[in-house]
Enzyme design. Structure first.
Site: not given
Ligand code: MN
Length: 738
Positions: A63, A88, A92-93, A155, A275
């Site tokens: 990812h 990134h 967070e993880d 992301d 169009d």
């Molecule tokens: Mn992410």
């Protein structure tokens, strides 16, 4: 054991190849070659996410690598952003902190990762306005370093591309949020390609059938389209060759989403969208000073060959759009008698159009004007953030106004240039210049002529604002303001002025409740609001405080008598049977698809008044305060707002096959002739044995229009009915309306 090892090796190779791909793309770009730090960021992230997998089963590290690739290849950013993209999700993880990142990769990258971490928290939180709050944070961070939002965009794009592996209720939530917030933001940042893809992906998840149908039709009609394009473009190409120009020409398809949007807005079938593609000419030009004249030379070649549409030339070169977009557009009559749009751009303009202002860094021409345009926009955002609306949804709507609108340009008497959204008025200009000017504005002079406050401006107008100290702000002004800034400034001023009245009104309401021994539940308030046609509690208190309305015995009578109700809500009034009552507070499992049932005893859902969907429509459920499931059409604007703000209360729903008949309204238009209406009614009621509930016919000269409400089983019956009606001689249009 042996097997596992082989798998691991294959996976490692896959990861390595994906990273190599990012690196190669970066090396082929114009950026400085800082391979070492990128490789280090990759190794760091890989170690940090080791052993973790995404819901789809693939290793997590794929990812961040994919996000880094989008950042580099599709947005055109350099090594700092690529590193931040790779890292990134680390803070967070995993157990690593921002300090760890700073130690290894320096202050700048750490700051960006910190920014990304800040805005990722709470996205699927349980707080009602978490999303709005989150968005506010996003914009605040953005005004510090724009790269944060660009990486966030990448992301989101990758999450949308891999959305298929998530649970359906999460899919709706993310798709809705994307359509509501990220796509407009991408547009505003000039990331046109990403905006289009985000819209198409959201659309695919929200309306899978419509998406499929339109995609199929695009494929079916391809051959015919290619032929027309060939006939149309070959004389142009021959002339461009004569000119000695190096260029690339292609047919640019409209996106599935924008085709659908147009079909819905104009109520026309696919076949009537003319169009559906545009011809795009991108020419190479070494000398930037020659770009403009080259565009107009090409323009003149085309208009020599084909008939020009008089009102559709757009010169985005002399005055670029605020997102930096530059090009020359014109529309001419094609060989089959349909209008075709041609877009003329230099290579530089094309890169800016596709990759947004990030491409500017590649073409540094002095202190770019476009960059300062962006700064103006960021300042506006800050301005709104400094003075936020009390309600989260209002706040989002106000911001969206600014994200979506296309622009006009007007001048002050001193020759100062103002960029404003379409439909801006004299009052918008007043607020744009200063809030005091706005609050005391009495009229304006447009091109030296006196006009009212609500006068809508056109590009190129010269606007002077007239004020008076005795003027006070009015509530009705909100109806004709177009800029977010003016709206939020007016609301703030009104709130200040209204506060004492609201307090008085609140007191009166309390007294009324006490006098009649009522229970001040949400349900009761909603009933009263509906009866008095007021949008919310605050407006009710205000009207009471100002003595504009009064609550008397009549009100009591009608609220206890169960007042006025639409046919629909009568049809679906919940009639709980005795059996049902004990488990009324039944827990609804938002992870499962909720089956919408309806039988003699009532329904386990309520139809939303705003969009009134019928079985077969693409819908979703929203759990309201009384734990009742309210069903909205997926494309209902109210539903969009709910999805973006109340994620955890959204349900994916399915219609039960047994569900009974629903009310659908069909709009029919045609040329009046003797007997046509009789034919129409006969056809509907006897031939198709459909139950007519309401018929409204209006005839004017030779034209008639008619609104027909019928009870039907599902939306397919409505479609069939529309098609049958169309076959009646004289009928020009027959569509279901919402
Ligand atoms: Mn992410």
């Amino acid at each position: 054991m042996e097997q596992l090892k082989i798998n691991n090796n294959a996976e490692d190779e896959l990861i390595e190849a994906a990273f190599q791909d990012v690196l190669n793309g970066y090396l082929a770009s114009n950026h400085r070659k800082k391979v070492e730090i990128i490789t280090r960021a990759y190794t760091f992230a890989k170690k940090a996410h080791k052993g973790i997998r995404r819901r789809s089963g693939e290793p997590y590290i794929l990812h961040p690598i994919a996000v880094a690739k989008i950042v580099s290849k599709e947005i055109g950013l350099g090594s700092t952003s690529i590193c931040a993209a790779l890292l990134h999700d680390v803070v967070e993880d995993t157990d690593y902190t921002v300090e760890d990142i700073e130690q290894h990769f320096g202050k700048k990258i750490a700051q960006i990762v910190a920014g990304l971490t800040k805005i990722s928290g709470g996205i699927f939180g349980d707080k009602a306005s978490a999303q709005a709050e989150n968005f506010r944070k996003l914009l605040l961070t953005m005004s510090e370093d724009i790269r944060v939002v660009l990486i966030k965009m990448a992301d989101r794009l990758h999450n949308m591309r891999t959305l298929g592996s998530l649970a359906p209720n999460k899919q709706y939530k993310i798709a809705g949020e994307t359509l509501y917030i990220y796509a407009p933001l991408a547009h505003r940042l000039g990331l046109f390609a990403i905006k289009t893809e985000l819209e198409d992906l959201s659309f695919k998840y929200e309306h899978p059938e419509a998406y499929q149908q339109i995609s199929d039709k695009i494929k079916e009609s391809e051959l015919h389209r290619t032929e027309i394009y060939k006939t149309f473009s070959s004389p142009i190409k021959a002339k461009l060759k004569e000119m000695g120009l190096k260029y690339e020409a292609k047919a640019r398809m409209k996106s599935v989403y924008s085709i659908w949007n147009k079909m819905e807005k104009k109520h026309v079938p696919f076949e009537e969208i003319y169009d559906i593609y545009a011809m795009r000419i991108i020419f190479e030009c070494e000398d930037p000073t020659l770009e403009k004249v080259t565009c107009w030379n090409i323009y003149s070649i085309i208009t020599d060959l084909y008939k020009l549409h008089p009102d559709r030339t757009r010169d985005w070169i002399s005055v670029p759009k605020a997102n930096g977009y530059q090009a020359l557009h014109l529309t001419v009559m094609g060989p089959d008698g349909n209008w075709i749009e041609v877009q003329i751009r230099s290579r530089r303009m094309d890169e800016i159009a596709e990759k947004g202002f990030a491409a500017h860094w590649k073409y540094k021409i002095g202190e770019g004007d476009e960059e300062s345009e962006l700064n103006v926009w960021l300042r506006t955002i800050k301005d709104i953030l400094d003075n936020p609306e009390p309600s989260a949804i209002d706040f989002l709507d106000t911001l969206k106004l600014n994200l979506f609108s296309s622009e006009i340009i007007v001048f002050t008497p001193k020759g100062e240039l103002l960029t404003l959204p379409n439909n801006s008025t004299v009052l918008d200009v007043a607020f744009e210049l200063h809030s005091q000017l706005g609050l005391h504005c009495i009229a304006g002079k447009v091109n030296h002529k006196l006009v009212p406050l609500s006068h809508k401006l056109k590009s190129g107008d010269q606007v002077e604002v007239l004020t008076s100290q005795t003027q006070t702000p009015h509530r009705e002004w909100i109806n004709f303001l177009a800029t977010a800034k003016a709206k939020s400034r007016l609301r703030a001023a009104l709130r200040k002025e209204q506060q004492p009245f609201i307090e008085q009104g609140k007191e009166k309401f309390r007294a009324f409740i006490a006098k009649h021994k009522l229970n001040a539940s949400n349900e009761l308030v909603t009933k009263i609001l509906g009866m008095l046609h007021l949008p919310n509690r605050e407006e009710l208190y205000l009207a009471l405080g100002r003595n504009e309305i009064s609550l008397d015995d009549n009100v009591v009578k009608s609220i206890t008598r169960n007042g006025s109700q639409s046919i629909l809500s009568k049809l679906f009034r919940r009639k709980p049977t005795e059996k049902e009552i004990p488990d009324k507070k039944e827990e609804i499992d938002t992870k499962k698809t909720y089956i919408l049932k309806h039988n003699e005893n009532g329904s386990n859902f309520k139809i939303a008044d705003c969009c009134c969907p019928i079985p077969g429509d693409d819908v979703m459920g929203f759990i309201d305060d009384d734990n009742t499931v309210v069903v909205h059409a997926l494309n209902c604007p109210r539903a969009l707002a709910l999805k973006a703000s109340y994620g955890p209360r959204i349900l994916s729903t399915e219609w039960d096959v047994e569900t009974r008949k629903f009310l659908a309204t069909i709009h029919i238009e045609g040329l009046d002739r003797f007997g046509i209406l009789q034919e129409l009614i006969q056809m509907i009621s006897s031939h198709l044995s459909i139950d007519i509930r309401r018929l409204n016919i209006e005839a004017q000269n030779e034209v008639f229009s008619c609104e027909l409400s019928v009870l039907i089983e599902d939306s397919q019956v409505a479609t069939d009915l529309c098609n049958k009606v169309k076959q009646i001689n004289g009928v020009k249009q027959s569509i279901r309306i919402h």
